[in-house]
Design a protein around this motif. Structure first.
Motif, PDB file in Angstrom:
ATOM      1  N   ALA A 214       0.830  -1.211   0.000  1.00 29.20           N
ATOM      2  CA  ALA A 214       0.000   0.000   0.000  1.00 29.20           C
ATOM      3  C   ALA A 214       0.862   1.258   0.000  1.00 29.20           C
ATOM      4  CB  ALA A 214      -0.941  -0.006   1.205  1.00 29.20           C
ATOM      5  N   ARG A 215       1.993   1.192   0.730  1.00 30.14           N
ATOM      6  CA  ARG A 215       2.892   2.353   0.758  1.00 30.14           C
ATOM      7  C   ARG A 215       3.538   2.586  -0.604  1.00 30.14           C
ATOM      8  NH1 ARG A 215       3.784   0.509   6.143  1.00 30.14           N
ATOM      9  NH2 ARG A 215       5.523  -0.849   5.534  1.00 30.14           N
ATOM     10  N   LEU A 216       3.577   1.542  -1.435  1.00 26.50           N
ATOM     11  CA  LEU A 216       4.095   1.665  -2.800  1.00 26.50           C
ATOM     12  C   LEU A 216       2.987   2.000  -3.794  1.00 26.50           C
ATOM     13  CD1 LEU A 216       6.448  -1.481  -2.846  1.00 26.50           C
ATOM     14  CD2 LEU A 216       7.125   0.918  -2.526  1.00 26.50           C
ATOM     15  N   GLY A 217       1.767   2.177  -3.285  1.00 23.75           N
ATOM     16  CA  GLY A 217       0.632   2.479  -4.149  1.00 23.75           C
ATOM     17  C   GLY A 217       0.101   1.269  -4.887  1.00 23.75           C
ATOM     18  N   LEU A 218       0.358   0.070  -4.331  1.00 23.35           N
ATOM     19  CA  LEU A 218      -0.040  -1.170  -4.986  1.00 23.35           C
ATOM     20  C   LEU A 218      -1.000  -1.977  -4.105  1.00 23.35           C
ATOM     21  CD1 LEU A 218       3.481  -2.257  -6.296  1.00 23.35           C
ATOM     22  CD2 LEU A 218       1.623  -1.283  -7.677  1.00 23.35           C
ATOM     23  N   THR A 219      -1.840  -2.779  -4.750  1.00 26.42           N
ATOM     24  CA  THR A 219      -2.761  -3.673  -4.046  1.00 26.42           C
ATOM     25  C   THR A 219      -2.734  -5.027  -4.744  1.00 26.42           C
ATOM     26  OG1 THR A 219      -4.210  -1.818  -3.516  1.00 26.42           O
ATOM     27  CG2 THR A 219      -5.127  -4.022  -3.238  1.00 26.42           C
ATOM     28  N   ARG A 220      -2.612  -6.114  -3.980  1.00 24.34           N
ATOM     29  CA  ARG A 220      -2.630  -7.440  -4.605  1.00 24.34           C
ATOM     30  C   ARG A 220      -4.020  -8.064  -4.439  1.00 24.34           C
ATOM     31  NH1 ARG A 220       0.134 -11.908  -0.564  1.00 24.34           N
ATOM     32  NH2 ARG A 220      -0.761 -11.099   1.367  1.00 24.34           N
ATOM     33  N   LEU A 264      11.373 -11.391  -2.730  1.00 25.48           N
ATOM     34  CA  LEU A 264      10.388 -10.345  -2.954  1.00 25.48           C
ATOM     35  C   LEU A 264      11.052  -9.161  -3.652  1.00 25.48           C
ATOM     36  CD1 LEU A 264       8.522 -10.377   0.495  1.00 25.48           C
ATOM     37  CD2 LEU A 264       7.490 -10.884  -1.730  1.00 25.48           C
ATOM     38  N   PRO A 265      10.341  -8.497  -4.562  1.00 22.17           N
ATOM     39  CA  PRO A 265      10.929  -7.364  -5.290  1.00 22.17           C
ATOM     40  C   PRO A 265      10.807  -6.039  -4.534  1.00 22.17           C
ATOM     41  CG  PRO A 265       8.771  -7.842  -6.169  1.00 22.17           C
ATOM     42  CD  PRO A 265       9.021  -8.867  -5.092  1.00 22.17           C
ATOM     43  N   PHE A 266      10.614  -6.098  -3.242  1.00 20.56           N
ATOM     44  CA  PHE A 266      10.549  -4.891  -2.413  1.00 20.56           C
ATOM     45  C   PHE A 266      10.989  -5.266  -1.010  1.00 20.56           C
ATOM     46  CE2 PHE A 266       6.392  -6.878  -2.930  1.00 20.56           C
ATOM     47  CZ  PHE A 266       6.044  -7.193  -1.626  1.00 20.56           C
ATOM     48  N   GLU A 267      11.334  -4.266  -0.223  1.00 25.36           N
ATOM     49  CA  GLU A 267      11.842  -4.507   1.125  1.00 25.36           C
ATOM     50  C   GLU A 267      10.699  -4.827   2.075  1.00 25.36           C
ATOM     51  OE1 GLU A 267      14.936  -4.658   2.479  1.00 25.36           O
ATOM     52  OE2 GLU A 267      15.664  -4.626   0.404  1.00 25.36           O
ATOM     53  N   LEU A 268      10.848  -5.936   2.803  1.00 28.86           N
ATOM     54  CA  LEU A 268       9.877  -6.325   3.826  1.00 28.86           C
ATOM     55  C   LEU A 268      10.663  -6.782   5.051  1.00 28.86           C
ATOM     56  CD1 LEU A 268       6.759  -6.838   4.304  1.00 28.86           C
ATOM     57  CD2 LEU A 268       7.253  -9.228   3.786  1.00 28.86           C
ATOM     58  N   PRO A 269      10.393  -6.197   6.227  1.00 28.63           N
ATOM     59  CA  PRO A 269      11.150  -6.607   7.425  1.00 28.63           C
ATOM     60  C   PRO A 269      11.020  -8.112   7.663  1.00 28.63           C
ATOM     61  CG  PRO A 269       9.824  -4.655   7.874  1.00 28.63           C
ATOM     62  CD  PRO A 269       9.406  -5.152   6.529  1.00 28.63           C
ATOM     63  N   PRO A 270      12.099  -8.773   8.115  1.00 27.87           N
ATOM     64  CA  PRO A 270      12.018 -10.212   8.377  1.00 27.87           C
ATOM     65  C   PRO A 270      11.012 -10.521   9.479  1.00 27.87           C
ATOM     66  CG  PRO A 270      14.041  -9.288   9.271  1.00 27.87           C
ATOM     67  CD  PRO A 270      13.413  -8.220   8.447  1.00 27.87           C
TER      68      PRO A 270
END
Length: 310
Positions: A214-220, A264-270
């Protein structure tokens, strides 16, 4: 001495009544007859001057006083039991005990076999009872029904201890012939455009990953939610669905199923892994021993954090 014994019995009865909310449930919990528990409730009412439980239709409802003292009663009972419990040196060769462990299913796969092997080597009389997580929060640790929990949730109750024993990053799992099965093909936008299965024992369709998108302006688009990783892998084997799962628990499973892992093609905390227990077991020698073995088993070959939380 008789008066003290009576008080301790009443304390145990009151704790059971407040936990179960019924005479029959409290009687079963303490392995006494329902009439005996009814007599205990009568004595508690006379002692406290409060009804404790009142009938509302077919159920019993705790009074405001009962709700107010519930935690205090439970803590007092645990303190009394701790004082009266005999302190003995731990002899693993003769220890006979069954520990109940409520771990996330992926953590049972990750650390369960190694833990059992080490327990059997050191203490052959010890048995491990792994039980499934519930779809709702249950007070198993506080009620003494569960010895150790392991999942991604850091407990908030002050009487529950926890160690952050490991962490794992999330990866994408898909079938080998998937259109995105090459790392360079996966972008955040293409990931979001795909259809997804989520893994959630509570049946949730979204999680922290969706907040990041959502912070990237995306929704799956999540088309299904399943309770276990094994089920999630089966859903993606013959389809173009994606499932996102912890890397540490997927490697061994996906190779046999013809699946591939991609970052993943974006940063996600472990995702953290917490080992949790009730403070009543802080100094229990056998429990301390099991906790140490569980930390090692869950950290795995790559190790992990180890931050105690009071």
């Amino acid at each position: 001495m008789t008066h003290m014994q009576l008080d301790l019995n009443l304390l145990a009865a009151l704790d059971a009544l407040l936990e179960e909310g019924s005479v029959a449930g409290a009687a079963a919990r303490l392995h006494v007859t329902a009439p005996a528990m009814s007599r205990s409730l009568g004595r508690i009412r006379r002692t406290t001057g409060d009804q404790i439980l009142v009938r509302t239709g077919r159920t019993m409802t705790p009074t405001p006083y009962a709700i107010a003292v519930r935690e205090q009663v439970h803590d007092l009972l645990q303190q009394v039991q701790g004082v009266l419990a005999p302190s003995r040196e731990l002899d693993l060769t003769t220890l006979e005990r069954t520990f109940t462990l409520r771990w996330h299913d992926s953590l049972v796969v990750l650390g369960g076999p190694a833990l059992l092997a080490e327990v059997r080597r050191q203490a052959p009389g010890v048995r491990l009872r792994f039980i499934a997580e519930s779809s709702i929060d249950t007070p198993g640790l506080r009620r003494g029904e569960v010895d150790l929990e392991a999942n991604a949730n850091r407990p908030t109750q002050p009487e529950i201890r926890s160690d952050r024993v490991a962490e794992t990053r999330q990866v994408i799992v898909m079938r080998r012939g998937h259109p995105l099965a090459r790392a360079e093909a996966v972008t955040a936008a293409r990931y979001a455009e795909a259809e997804h299965v989520t893994i959630s024992r509570r049946g949730r369709f979204d999680n922290a990953l969706d907040e990041t998108l959502a912070r990237l302006g995306l929704t799956r688009r999540v088309v299904a939610t399943v309770p276990t990783e094994g089920a999630g892998f089966e859903f993606v084997r013959e389809s173009d669905l994606l499932v996102t799962a912890p890397e540490s628990t997927t490697h061994s499973a996906v190779a046999d199923l013809g699946l591939v892992l991609l970052p993943l093609p974006f940063e996600l905390p472990p995702a953290p892994v917490y080992l949790s227990w009730h403070q009543r077991y802080d100094t229990d020698p056998a429990h301390v021993w099991l906790r140490d073995l569980a930390r090692t088993a869950l950290a795995g070959p790559t190790g992990g954090g180890n931050q105690s939380t009071p």
